[in-house]
Scaffold this motif. Structure first.
Motif, short mmCIF file in Angstrom:
data_model
loop_
_atom_site.label_atom_id
_atom_site.label_comp_id
_atom_site.label_asym_id
_atom_site.label_seq_id
_atom_site.Cartn_x
_atom_site.Cartn_y
_atom_site.Cartn_z
N PRO A 294 -10.17 -23.59 6.20
CA PRO A 294 -10.37 -22.16 6.47
C PRO A 294 -9.54 -21.25 5.57
O PRO A 294 -8.62 -20.56 6.03
CB PRO A 294 -9.92 -22.04 7.93
N TYR A 295 -9.88 -21.21 4.28
CA TYR A 295 -9.08 -20.42 3.34
C TYR A 295 -9.57 -18.98 3.18
O TYR A 295 -8.88 -18.15 2.59
CB TYR A 295 -9.08 -21.09 1.97
N GLU A 296 -10.76 -18.68 3.67
CA GLU A 296 -11.34 -17.36 3.42
C GLU A 296 -10.46 -16.23 3.97
O GLU A 296 -10.31 -15.18 3.33
CB GLU A 296 -12.74 -17.27 4.01
N ARG A 297 -9.87 -16.43 5.14
CA ARG A 297 -9.02 -15.37 5.71
C ARG A 297 -7.80 -15.11 4.83
O ARG A 297 -7.44 -13.95 4.59
CB ARG A 297 -8.59 -15.77 7.12
N SER A 298 -7.16 -16.18 4.36
CA SER A 298 -5.99 -16.01 3.49
C SER A 298 -6.37 -15.30 2.20
O SER A 298 -5.63 -14.45 1.70
CB SER A 298 -5.37 -17.36 3.17
N LEU A 299 -7.53 -15.63 1.66
CA LEU A 299 -7.99 -14.98 0.44
C LEU A 299 -8.27 -13.49 0.69
O LEU A 299 -7.93 -12.64 -0.13
CB LEU A 299 -9.24 -15.67 -0.08
N ALA A 300 -8.87 -13.18 1.83
CA ALA A 300 -9.15 -11.78 2.15
C ALA A 300 -7.88 -10.97 2.33
O ALA A 300 -7.86 -9.76 2.05
CB ALA A 300 -10.00 -11.71 3.42
N GLU A 301 -6.81 -11.63 2.76
CA GLU A 301 -5.53 -10.94 2.97
C GLU A 301 -4.75 -10.75 1.68
O GLU A 301 -3.85 -9.91 1.62
CB GLU A 301 -4.68 -11.73 3.97
#
Length: 328
Positions: A294-301
């Motif tokens: 689940p890397y998408e959240r970290s990328l969005a941040e």
């Protein structure tokens, strides 16, 4: 606090030399070596975070042994071939007991079983989900010394214990196959391993410089043989702490996601944060990951734009641009 198994071993018949040096192979960050005295120990590790941790605690550290030792302690790694190679190396430079220590998840039971077939073993000491045993350094372990390995795809050098030692990692190949022709002039390969991604990227004439950052010294030495292009610079460093002299245009990576045998997505998240800190304001990150991570959240941040460029049931290729967090 003392090392639980080592302390019990010393109470149960293990005898260490009073003054001779003790080689300590591959200890991990935070490992307590008491009751050993720091001034008597020579820590030997090729993992940069471990090296820095023990050096900061007052131990003399190196990546290879030097001279003879009165005893040796090996904290076995997970990779069986690497564990065997370390034990054989320790025995070859030690005049006294060779002490082997590890947890069940590191494979200590298998190593102990193999060793009992070859020589007399003292112990074992069982404590804290692990075992410690010791043997005489005169044991013949010559067949555990690694020989020349076949080249991966007749081109790449690897070594026991490095990531994807037996072949090209499918995720790394997927990333290399899907990178566009133009990715910027200054590139950082964060967690470069034995150099496969960098070797592929250097097929582009547009690359002026690529920096390979890798914490595993053995893997980096393999990369030094695999990536001989003068545009490449190699750094033995913790990818989470390393800082470039100049901000790069692009970071590429296939970040690790395991702590021991357990999946730990926080490692990949930390790699993403490190990439965001070092990139130019208009910089870009190309990241390949297993589909479930689940890397998408970290990328969005940490980036203004993120998009999945390619993917299948196993992998996803994520492209992020314009980092929003660059301060440490």
């Amino acid at each position: 606090m003392t090392h639980p198994r080592l302390s019990l071993a010393l109470e149960s018949g293990l005898s260490l030399p009073d003054a001779a040096r003790i080689a300590v192979f591959a200890p991990r960050v935070g490992m307590d070596l008491a009751p050993l005295a720091a001034e008597q120990c020579h820590v030997i590790t090729g993992m940069r975070p471990d090296f820095e941790d023990f050096e900061a605690r007052g131990f003399t550290c190196d990546v290879v042994p030097e001279g003879r030792y009165g005893a040796a302690l090996i904290a076995i790694p997970r990779a069986k071939a690497e564990a065997r190679a370390l034990i054989a190396l320790a025995a070859s430079v030690t005049d006294g007991p060779v002490i082997v220590d590890g947890t069940k998840t590191d494979g200590i039971e298998s190593v102990l079983k193999d060793m009992r077939k070859r020589t007399t073993v003292s112990g074992p000491i069982s404590k804290a989900h692990g075992k410690l045993f010791w043997l005489d350094a005169t044991a013949d372990l010559s067949d555990w010394v690694p020989g020349a390995r076949p080249l991966v795809e007749d081109r790449f050098v690897t070594a026991p214990g490095v990531f994807s030692a037996d072949g090209i990692d499918p995720a790394s190949r997927y990333l290399a196959d899907h990178l566009p022709p133009q990715i910027g002039a200054h590139v950082v390969d964060l967690g470069a391993g034995w150099g496969y991604l960098s070797a592929r990227v250097l097929d582009r004439d547009s690359i002026a410089q690529i920096e390979l950052v890798e914490a595993n010294h053995t893997a980096l030495e393999c990369a030094r043989q695999n990536v001989t292009d003068p545009r490449a610079r190699l750094h033995w460093a913790d990818a989470l702490r390393w800082e470039p002299d100049a901000r790069p245009d692009t970071v590429i990576m296939n970040p690790p996601f395991h702590t021991g045998r357990s999946a730990d997505p926080k490692l990949g998240t930390a790699f993403i944060a490190a990439a965001a800190r070092m990139l130019k304001p208009q910089g870009q990150l190309w990241l390949v990951a297993n589909r479930h991570l689940p890397y998408e959240r970290s990328l969005a941040e940490t980036f203004a734009e993120t998009v999945e460029i390619a993917g299948d049931t196993k992998f996803k290729l994520l492209h992020a641009r314009r980092p929003t967090r660059q301060r440490r």
